[in-house]
Write a protein that holds these residues in place. Structure first.
Motif: not given
Length: 162
Positions: A107-119, A149-162
């Motif tokens: 995203w905008r040149g940076g890598d972001v760990p996320v978790r996807a949730e089907l809405l 049509i499937r919709l997902f929300r992506l939320t940043r995840r804290n990789t230290a807690a994963d």
């Protein structure tokens, strides 16, 4: 509204676009994104875009997919719409997220760990309304297919807690 955006919306609602775009746009986006080391995503000149890296549902191998997204600035989340340009089947990336919701986005040149949730339910209805305001051709895509049509929300995840 700018004439260019109005024209792109009209063109992107056609069946010819739905047949051609899935083969051309992602390939072009992947190549330019790779060459520019994540700084440029051509399709993002029209709509905000990201590159999703999710693990394949069956293979577990990383799969990179350039996608338009609806950034939710207030919450720092992103909505992904599995429209598949109104074609009959769900796009593969949606099945990958269902099987492996932990993913990464560029995203905008940076890598972001996320978790996807089907809405679903009211959350889906609210996100769908926002998606239609954001990109009205989604209504055409939904009218073209019997599947929801499937919709997902992506939320940043804290990789230290994963």
């Amino acid at each position: 509204m700018r004439t260019g955006i109005r024209m792109v919306r009209k063109i992107s609602s056609t069946r010819a676009f739905a047949r051609l775009a899935p083969h051309v746009i992602p390939a072009m986006d992947r190549a330019v994104h790779r060459i520019t080391r994540g700084r440029v995503l051509p399709s993002a000149r029209m709509l905000p875009g990201l590159v999703l890296t999710a693990h394949g549902a069956r293979t577990g191998l990383p799969r990179r997919t350039p996608l338009a997204c609806l950034p939710e600035e207030a919450t720092g989340t992103w909505i992904l719409v599995g429209s598949n340009f109104g074609r009959p089947g769900h796009p593969a990336w949606t099945g990958n997220l269902l099987a492996h919701p932990e993913a990464e986005i560029s995203w905008r040149g940076g890598d972001v760990p996320v978790r996807a949730e089907l809405l679903t339910g009211e959350e889906r209805a609210a996100a769908w309304g926002a998606a239609l305001v954001f990109w009205p051709p989604y209504a055409t895509y939904q009218a073209r297919t019997d599947r929801e049509i499937r919709l997902f929300r992506l939320t940043r995840r804290n990789t230290a807690a994963d």
